[in-house]
Write a protein that holds these residues in place. Structure first.
Motif, PDB file in Angstrom:
ATOM      1  N   MET A  71       0.836  -1.197   0.000  1.00 24.32           N
ATOM      2  CA  MET A  71       0.000   0.000   0.000  1.00 24.32           C
ATOM      3  C   MET A  71       0.876   1.253   0.000  1.00 24.32           C
ATOM      4  SD  MET A  71      -2.827  -1.171   2.825  1.00 24.32           S
ATOM      5  CE  MET A  71      -3.563   0.464   2.811  1.00 24.32           C
ATOM      6  N   PRO A  72       0.383   2.272  -0.701  1.00 24.33           N
ATOM      7  CA  PRO A  72      -0.817   2.302  -1.551  1.00 24.33           C
ATOM      8  C   PRO A  72      -0.521   2.023  -3.019  1.00 24.33           C
ATOM      9  CG  PRO A  72      -0.009   4.513  -1.250  1.00 24.33           C
ATOM     10  CD  PRO A  72       0.955   3.619  -0.504  1.00 24.33           C
ATOM     11  N   LEU A  73       0.730   1.643  -3.346  1.00 26.49           N
ATOM     12  CA  LEU A  73       1.130   1.544  -4.748  1.00 26.49           C
ATOM     13  C   LEU A  73       0.330   0.534  -5.549  1.00 26.49           C
ATOM     14  CD1 LEU A  73       5.016   1.839  -4.597  1.00 26.49           C
ATOM     15  CD2 LEU A  73       3.346   3.550  -5.245  1.00 26.49           C
ATOM     16  N   VAL A  97     -12.857  -3.214   3.244  1.00 28.06           N
ATOM     17  CA  VAL A  97     -13.663  -2.239   2.507  1.00 28.06           C
ATOM     18  C   VAL A  97     -13.574  -2.510   1.014  1.00 28.06           C
ATOM     19  CG1 VAL A  97     -13.915   0.202   1.924  1.00 28.06           C
ATOM     20  CG2 VAL A  97     -13.473  -0.461   4.293  1.00 28.06           C
ATOM     21  N   ARG A  98     -12.372  -2.800   0.548  1.00 23.14           N
ATOM     22  CA  ARG A  98     -12.172  -3.068  -0.887  1.00 23.14           C
ATOM     23  C   ARG A  98     -12.957  -4.303  -1.336  1.00 23.14           C
ATOM     24  NH1 ARG A  98      -7.614  -6.010  -3.268  1.00 23.14           N
ATOM     25  NH2 ARG A  98      -7.541  -5.621  -5.524  1.00 23.14           N
ATOM     26  N   ARG A  99     -12.970  -5.355  -0.505  1.00 21.52           N
ATOM     27  CA  ARG A  99     -13.721  -6.558  -0.860  1.00 21.52           C
ATOM     28  C   ARG A  99     -15.211  -6.268  -0.968  1.00 21.52           C
ATOM     29  NH1 ARG A  99     -10.938  -9.276   3.676  1.00 21.52           N
ATOM     30  NH2 ARG A  99      -8.859  -9.845   2.926  1.00 21.52           N
ATOM     31  N   VAL A 100     -15.736  -5.480  -0.007  1.00 17.26           N
ATOM     32  CA  VAL A 100     -17.162  -5.134  -0.057  1.00 17.26           C
ATOM     33  C   VAL A 100     -17.460  -4.333  -1.324  1.00 17.26           C
ATOM     34  CG1 VAL A 100     -19.017  -3.859   1.071  1.00 17.26           C
ATOM     35  CG2 VAL A 100     -17.420  -5.192   2.445  1.00 17.26           C
ATOM     36  N   ILE A 101     -16.559  -3.427  -1.677  1.00 14.05           N
ATOM     37  CA  ILE A 101     -16.757  -2.633  -2.893  1.00 14.05           C
ATOM     38  C   ILE A 101     -16.793  -3.540  -4.114  1.00 14.05           C
ATOM     39  CG2 ILE A 101     -15.643  -0.949  -4.417  1.00 14.05           C
ATOM     40  CD1 ILE A 101     -14.712   0.535  -1.925  1.00 14.05           C
ATOM     41  N   ASP A 124      -1.542   6.588   4.142  1.00 19.96           N
ATOM     42  CA  ASP A 124      -1.486   5.494   3.170  1.00 19.96           C
ATOM     43  C   ASP A 124      -2.865   4.863   2.994  1.00 19.96           C
ATOM     44  OD1 ASP A 124       1.199   5.758   2.622  1.00 19.96           O
ATOM     45  OD2 ASP A 124       1.838   4.274   4.106  1.00 19.96           O
ATOM     46  N   PHE A 125      -3.601   4.721   4.097  1.00 26.97           N
ATOM     47  CA  PHE A 125      -4.956   4.178   4.042  1.00 26.97           C
ATOM     48  C   PHE A 125      -5.840   5.040   3.146  1.00 26.97           C
ATOM     49  CE2 PHE A 125      -9.319   4.301   5.590  1.00 26.97           C
ATOM     50  CZ  PHE A 125      -9.654   2.958   5.688  1.00 26.97           C
ATOM     51  N   VAL A 126      -5.792   6.361   3.348  1.00 21.72           N
ATOM     52  CA  VAL A 126      -6.633   7.274   2.575  1.00 21.72           C
ATOM     53  C   VAL A 126      -6.218   7.279   1.099  1.00 21.72           C
ATOM     54  CG1 VAL A 126      -7.344   9.673   2.291  1.00 21.72           C
ATOM     55  CG2 VAL A 126      -7.122   8.710   4.578  1.00 21.72           C
ATOM     56  N   ILE A 127      -4.907   7.259   0.832  1.00 17.56           N
ATOM     57  CA  ILE A 127      -4.431   7.264  -0.556  1.00 17.56           C
ATOM     58  C   ILE A 127      -4.899   6.008  -1.290  1.00 17.56           C
ATOM     59  CG2 ILE A 127      -2.388   7.134  -2.017  1.00 17.56           C
ATOM     60  CD1 ILE A 127      -0.926   8.871   0.020  1.00 17.56           C
ATOM     61  N   ALA A 128      -4.706   4.848  -0.660  1.00 22.04           N
ATOM     62  CA  ALA A 128      -5.106   3.595  -1.293  1.00 22.04           C
ATOM     63  C   ALA A 128      -6.615   3.530  -1.486  1.00 22.04           C
ATOM     64  CB  ALA A 128      -4.625   2.408  -0.456  1.00 22.04           C
ATOM     65  N   LEU A 129      -7.351   3.926  -0.457  1.00 24.22           N
ATOM     66  CA  LEU A 129      -8.809   3.913  -0.556  1.00 24.22           C
ATOM     67  C   LEU A 129      -9.277   4.876  -1.638  1.00 24.22           C
ATOM     68  CD1 LEU A 129     -11.503   2.911   0.610  1.00 24.22           C
ATOM     69  CD2 LEU A 129     -11.425   4.826   2.219  1.00 24.22           C
TER      70      LEU A 129
END
Length: 543
Positions: free
Chosen positions: A259-261, A375-379, A406-411
């Motif tokens: 993350m987040p790359l 969150v990504r899986r639910v999306i 990093d969490f915000v950038i990846a999300l």
């Protein structure tokens, strides 16, 4: 700490020797690992036809790295691989990767995957007297490579056999023989090895890193009672790579995810479609609503209406026939339903419609990286057109400022790619842990398209609430600071607040709550929250 991104990317083309790889900016062929985000750090992949040492302590992901390198080569590039195991039984490895969806048994039957089991009897070997070499093992590996046409080889973990070799000189000599033999075969090799400590030396014996061309360190550091994994490329001999430590996590279905790359990608279009926030007054302040692909940051202290706004944002999606994911870190599902009912919203009915999916969990149940993967899986599975997360500030209890960013950038990368309208809420200061540093707070705000501030204002002995839109990218917006009230119908935004100054620099206690009296009873000014630098400590210039 996140690594430097000062080295630019590269343009590649097919390798000249039949490998499914690319030439890097330095002309050295790259072999893509396929590991989520790693090839961005490596500027295309591992240097082809060479050996790479991957070292790490227990639980850092060494075996998974080696296994993914081979499996994704078969899966994504049709490159056969040989896995040499010194510790685990091949049957255990097949079982361990079942969740990742790698059909190793089928690949074995098709000749795409070959095990060389060097673990059998390793612990029962009698002590060796005199010279000892790994010539027989090297021959077995070379035979497996030639028979299968393998282009990739993984040795996991070489330390298990090196300990039986005796002196450091012999260890270096025998390891050099294996590496040289594999390089001569033209295969790209990953060699894993243990290291005793996270930040002291590279390898156990202190010679392994000098024999191979490339060195990667995986770390699993305990900080603030939580494990944090990072990957660092120490050297790629004769070629470029990104530097520094890069945060990664391990998902049961995704494998290693850096993350987040792993999620950053360019978008060729920007939406011009508008959607409602769920509040007509706020829509008007934002120039007619939010753009479809906007990420909105709503900041305000406790009790100013952040959760209320999130619920009406979700209700607007349901009313429009759209799917919405509502993730809350501050309240239970029952509390959220009760609060929604107090404003005339039926949370259960919205969920029953199939258009609203609510996830309520405390930050402490998982790491920020694991929360992101969930969150990504639910999306991916629910495929919402809107997402509301209430509140980012709750994650401050378990995460460093850098990791939160990093969490915000990846999300944000995932949300923008899927053109999902997103509402993020945040408090100006943490309630329990120290506030996010000013620099990080500003960086989070800089990643959003719309920034909205909610504030308490004291006027003539009465506590009032004010709302302001600080920015709305690509759109005109209301520059007024407007009074708003909250009643049983929700938030009602009224007229601009006249005759007041410093409305956006109101005094708050460190909890981010209502203004309070000076406990000393003095007339000295209270601490001020500086909207020019959210989260910043008060300065002498604040009034």
């Amino acid at each position: 700490m996140t690594g430097s991104d000062g080295i630019s990317g590269h343009d590649g083309h097919d390798g000249h020797d039949g490998h499914d790889g690319h030439d890097g900016i330095d002309g050295i062929r790259r072999t893509p690992t396929g590991i989520n985000g790693f090839d961005q750090i490596a500027l295309g992949g591992l240097p082809g036809g060479r050996s790479t040492l991957v070292t790490g302590t227990t639980g850092s992901g060494k075996t998974l790295f080696a296994m993914e390198f081979l499996a994704r080569g078969v899966q994504g590039h049709d490159e056969p691989g040989v896995f040499v195991t010194f510790e685990e039984d091949p049957g255990d490895i097949r079982t361990n990767v079942t969740s990742l969806g790698f059909p190793i048994t089928e690949w074995e039957a098709a000749g795409k995957w070959t095990f060389v089991d060097a673990s059998a009897g390793l612990g029962q070997e009698a002590p060796t007297i005199g010279a000892y070499d790994l010539g027989a093992l090297t021959a077995r590996i070379a035979h497996a490579v030639r028979r299968s046409g393998a282009r990739r080889v993984a040795l996991d973990s070489i330390g298990a056999v090196l300990t039986s070799l005796g002196t450091v000189g012999i260890i270096r000599h025998e390891l050099y023989r294996i590496v040289s033999a594999l390089n001569a075969l033209g295969v790209t090799t990953v060699v894993t090895a243990e290291r005793p400590r996270e930040y002291d030396g590279v390898s156990r014996f202190g010679v392994e890193e000098f024999v191979v061309d490339n060195v990667i360190i995986l770390r699993n550091v305990l900080r603030q009672e939580r494990r944090r994994r990072t990957v660092e490329i120490v050297k790629f001999r004769g070629t470029n790579h990104r530097t520094g430590e890069w945060l990664f996590t391990i998902g049961p279905r995704e494998g290693i995810v850096i993350m987040p790359l792993a999620f950053l990608q360019a978008r060729e279009r920007a939406s011009t479609e508008r959607v409602s926030s769920g509040n007509t007054g706020l829509d008007a302040m934002c120039g007619g609503g939010f753009f479809r692909d906007s990420i909105v940051l709503l900041t305000g202290p406790t009790g100013t209406g952040k959760t209320l706004t999130s619920l009406f944002f979700a209700a607007a999606a349901v009313e429009a026939g759209e799917r919405c994911l509502l993730q809350t870190f501050d309240e239970t599902h029952e509390q959220l339903g009760r609060n929604a009912a107090s404003w005339g919203l039926d949370l259960e009915a919205m969920e029953d419609s199939g258009l609203l999916h609510v996830v309520s969990e405390y930050p402490e149940v998982a790491s920020p990286e694991e929360h992101f993967l969930r969150v990504r899986r639910v999306i991916e599975e629910f495929r919402p057109t809107r997402v509301a997360i209430d509140t980012l500030s709750a994650l401050e209890r378990i995460v460093s400022s850098r990791a939160l960013l990093d969490f915000v950038i990846a999300l944000g990368a995932v949300l923008r790619h899927n053109e999902i309208t997103t509402l993020l809420t945040s408090a100006p200061t943490g309630r329990v842990t120290p506030t996010v540093t000013p620099a990080i707070a500003m960086e989070v705000a800089s990643l959003t398209d719309v920034t909205i501030l909610l504030r308490y204002v004291e006027s003539e002995g009465e506590i009032q609430r004010g709302i302001a839109v600080l920015q709305s990218r690509g759109s005109a917006h209301d520059h007024s600071i407007r009074r708003f009230d909250i009643d049983n119908t929700g938030m009602r935004i009224g007229e601009p607040m006249r005759g007041l100054s410093n409305v956006l620099s109101t005094a708050y206690p460190q909890s981010g709550g209502l203004p309070h009296d000076d406990p000393a009873g003095s007339d000295a000014p209270q601490s001020l929250w500086n909207t020019r630098n959210p989260g910043a400590a008060p300065s002498d210039d604040d009034d």
